[in-house]
Design a protein around this motif. Structure first.
Motif, mmCIF file in Angstrom:
data_model
loop_
_atom_site.group_PDB
_atom_site.id
_atom_site.type_symbol
_atom_site.label_atom_id
_atom_site.label_comp_id
_atom_site.label_asym_id
_atom_site.label_seq_id
_atom_site.Cartn_x
_atom_site.Cartn_y
_atom_site.Cartn_z
ATOM 1 N N ARG A 31 0.797 -1.073 -0.004
ATOM 2 C CA ARG A 31 -0.029 0.156 0.035
ATOM 3 C C ARG A 31 1.017 1.197 0.018
ATOM 4 N N GLU A 32 1.981 1.176 0.728
ATOM 5 C CA GLU A 32 2.761 2.345 0.578
ATOM 6 C C GLU A 32 4.034 2.193 -0.034
ATOM 7 N N ARG A 33 4.771 1.173 -0.404
ATOM 8 C CA ARG A 33 6.030 1.062 -0.979
ATOM 9 C C ARG A 33 6.052 -0.168 -2.026
ATOM 10 N N ALA A 34 6.697 -0.150 -2.870
ATOM 11 C CA ALA A 34 7.148 -1.402 -3.638
ATOM 12 C C ALA A 34 8.596 -1.793 -3.617
ATOM 13 N N VAL A 35 8.728 -3.082 -4.040
ATOM 14 C CA VAL A 35 9.941 -3.732 -4.094
ATOM 15 C C VAL A 35 10.171 -4.336 -5.420
ATOM 16 N N LEU A 36 11.214 -4.014 -6.048
ATOM 17 C CA LEU A 36 11.625 -4.898 -7.405
ATOM 18 C C LEU A 36 12.549 -5.694 -7.047
ATOM 19 N N LEU A 37 12.514 -7.141 -7.157
ATOM 20 C CA LEU A 37 13.587 -8.120 -6.696
ATOM 21 C C LEU A 37 14.178 -8.197 -7.835
ATOM 22 N N ASP A 38 15.335 -7.956 -7.838
ATOM 23 C CA ASP A 38 16.339 -7.882 -8.862
ATOM 24 C C ASP A 38 16.036 -6.923 -10.101
ATOM 25 N N THR A 39 17.176 -6.712 -10.748
ATOM 26 C CA THR A 39 17.065 -5.559 -11.941
ATOM 27 C C THR A 39 17.789 -6.464 -13.428
ATOM 28 N N GLY A 40 17.645 -7.549 -13.422
ATOM 29 C CA GLY A 40 17.945 -8.265 -14.581
ATOM 30 C C GLY A 40 19.332 -8.096 -14.973
ATOM 31 N N PHE A 41 19.647 -8.543 -16.352
ATOM 32 C CA PHE A 41 20.794 -8.229 -17.125
ATOM 33 C C PHE A 41 20.950 -6.845 -17.536
ATOM 34 N N ALA A 42 19.583 -6.176 -17.725
ATOM 35 C CA ALA A 42 19.293 -5.009 -18.007
ATOM 36 C C ALA A 42 19.656 -4.569 -19.354
ATOM 37 N N THR A 43 19.151 -5.361 -20.316
ATOM 38 C CA THR A 43 19.152 -5.145 -21.724
ATOM 39 C C THR A 43 17.810 -4.374 -22.063
ATOM 40 N N CYS A 44 16.836 -4.344 -20.970
ATOM 41 C CA CYS A 44 15.780 -3.504 -21.041
ATOM 42 C C CYS A 44 15.801 -2.663 -19.834
ATOM 43 N N ASP A 45 14.661 -1.600 -19.954
ATOM 44 C CA ASP A 45 14.482 -0.563 -18.858
ATOM 45 C C ASP A 45 13.785 -1.219 -17.750
ATOM 46 N N PHE A 46 13.952 -1.698 -16.688
ATOM 47 C CA PHE A 46 13.183 -2.297 -15.665
ATOM 48 C C PHE A 46 12.466 -0.994 -14.812
ATOM 49 N N ARG A 47 13.269 0.022 -14.769
ATOM 50 C CA ARG A 47 12.570 0.964 -14.111
ATOM 51 C C ARG A 47 11.382 1.735 -14.825
ATOM 52 N N LYS A 48 11.602 1.660 -16.079
ATOM 53 C CA LYS A 48 10.372 1.968 -16.927
ATOM 54 C C LYS A 48 9.035 1.358 -16.837
ATOM 55 N N TYR A 49 9.440 -0.020 -16.865
ATOM 56 C CA TYR A 49 8.292 -1.303 -16.640
ATOM 57 C C TYR A 49 7.690 -1.054 -15.314
ATOM 58 N N ALA A 50 8.384 -0.787 -14.369
ATOM 59 C CA ALA A 50 8.143 -0.923 -13.163
ATOM 60 C C ALA A 50 7.109 0.390 -12.799
ATOM 61 N N ARG A 51 7.699 1.505 -13.239
ATOM 62 C CA ARG A 51 6.901 2.980 -13.111
ATOM 63 C C ARG A 51 5.766 2.637 -13.925
ATOM 64 N N GLU A 52 5.544 2.203 -14.739
ATOM 65 C CA GLU A 52 4.417 1.898 -15.410
ATOM 66 C C GLU A 52 3.402 1.453 -14.543
ATOM 67 N N PHE A 120 30.861 -5.202 -34.513
ATOM 68 C CA PHE A 120 29.336 -4.649 -34.546
ATOM 69 C C PHE A 120 28.841 -5.201 -33.145
ATOM 70 N N VAL A 121 29.165 -6.561 -33.005
ATOM 71 C CA VAL A 121 28.465 -7.301 -31.788
ATOM 72 C C VAL A 121 29.220 -6.739 -30.564
ATOM 73 N N VAL A 122 30.474 -6.640 -30.492
ATOM 74 C CA VAL A 122 31.135 -6.086 -29.350
ATOM 75 C C VAL A 122 30.700 -4.727 -28.809
ATOM 76 N N ARG A 123 30.362 -3.737 -29.824
ATOM 77 C CA ARG A 123 29.894 -2.434 -29.937
ATOM 78 C C ARG A 123 28.343 -2.638 -28.953
ATOM 79 N N LEU A 124 27.593 -3.386 -29.708
ATOM 80 C CA LEU A 124 26.317 -3.865 -29.268
ATOM 81 C C LEU A 124 26.273 -4.293 -27.729
ATOM 82 N N LEU A 125 27.338 -5.160 -27.542
ATOM 83 C CA LEU A 125 27.258 -5.622 -26.089
ATOM 84 C C LEU A 125 27.755 -4.857 -25.019
#
Ligand SMILES: [Zn+2]
Length: 271
Positions: A31-52, A120-125
């Motif tokens: 009711r007052e707070r939320a917890v995100l258990l882990d933040t992944g490898f972070a190839t995506c934006d977890f904060r944005k998903y959680a904020r939504e 190319f792949v190294v830059r992506l990684l």
């Protein structure tokens, strides 16, 4: 969203699934707070998903310090991790360490070296390997409670996969979030920073003794949810390894012991 998706577990709980389900993070909203258990490898934006999904303040609890669980720690103000994984988390937030780990994965997946090491792949990684460092991690300990408002979490320290691995009990829901301590398919104990099979076994025994407090287990990889019979399978698997005694191979030789649908990896020097 592409390779990533958000799955609703109930009105106040979601899993955020990265890279086609390679790893799951969980958002637990009170009711007052939320917890995100882990933040992944972070190839995506977890904060944005959680904020939504919630407007409440979001704290992060890491189930352990591995790179596929701590990748977006930097984006959150308060990040909790067991004190025994503080150093590991620092190491796995280092760009060069993350890059070499990913290149090993590509090699294992039999991606041709020429491609895996191409510019190319190294830059992506590089993009998701070189992440900002989160310096002010907050150490947590066995038994520590988190009050989210009408939703209580409790930390259970379960060393094995790493020294600072934890499970998190979602008390009123009777759920246990197990990180990489209990998963379908297998648990890896062969890393330099893993504990012995005997220590892992003690952790599973500890969970078994408290298992009246939950009905379902939510791991960070593979099949979910799991029922408590997986605890018995891991106990039996560890017992077989320990009963067989020290294998003949050199200290660092890696073994895999299969027990039904689960398995444990370990090294000869750490029974
Ligand atoms: Zn792990």
């Amino acid at each position: 969203m592409g390779l990533n998706k958000v799955v609703k577990l109930d009105n106040n709980t979601w899993s955020i699934e990265e890279l086609g389900g390679m790893v799951y993070a969980f958002l637990l909203v009170g009711r007052e707070r939320a917890v995100l258990l882990d933040t992944g490898f972070a190839t995506c934006d977890f904060r944005k998903y959680a904020r939504e999904l919630t407007a409440l303040p979001i704290d992060v609890i890491n189930t352990h310090g591995h790179l596929d669980h701590v990748g977006q720690n930097w984006a959150f103000e308060k990040v909790y991790i067991h004190e025994a994984d503080l150093a590991l988390c620092g190491e796995h937030s280092d760009g060069a360490v993350r890059l070499s780990y990913l290149q090993d994965l590509l090699e294992e997946a039999k991606v041709p070296q020429g491609l895996a090491r191409s510019k190319f792949v190294v830059r992506l990684l590089h993009k998701f390997c070189y992440i900002p460092q989160k310096k002010d991690l907050i150490p947590i300990h066995d038994g520590e409670p988190f009050d989210l408002g009408g939703r209580t979490l409790r930390v259970i320290h379960t060393p094995g996969h790493t020294h600072g691995s934890i499970c998190v009990l979602d008390v009123e829901r009777r759920w246990l979030f197990t990180g990489d301590t209990v998963c379908d398919e297998g648990v890896l104990l062969h890393f330099d920073h893993s504990c012995s099979v005997a220590v892992f076994r003690e952790s599973i025994e500890k969970l078994k003794a408290q298992s009246g407090a939950w009905d379902k287990m939510w791991p960070c990889h593979h099949l979910k949810p799991l029922d408590n019979s997986f605890l018995d399978a891991y106990l039996a698997c560890a017992d077989e390894i320990l009963a067989a005694g020290k294998p003949d191979g050199a200290a660092a030789t890696q073994y895999l012991h299969q027990y039904g649908r689960i398995a444990l990896s370990y090294t000869a020097d750490k029974l």
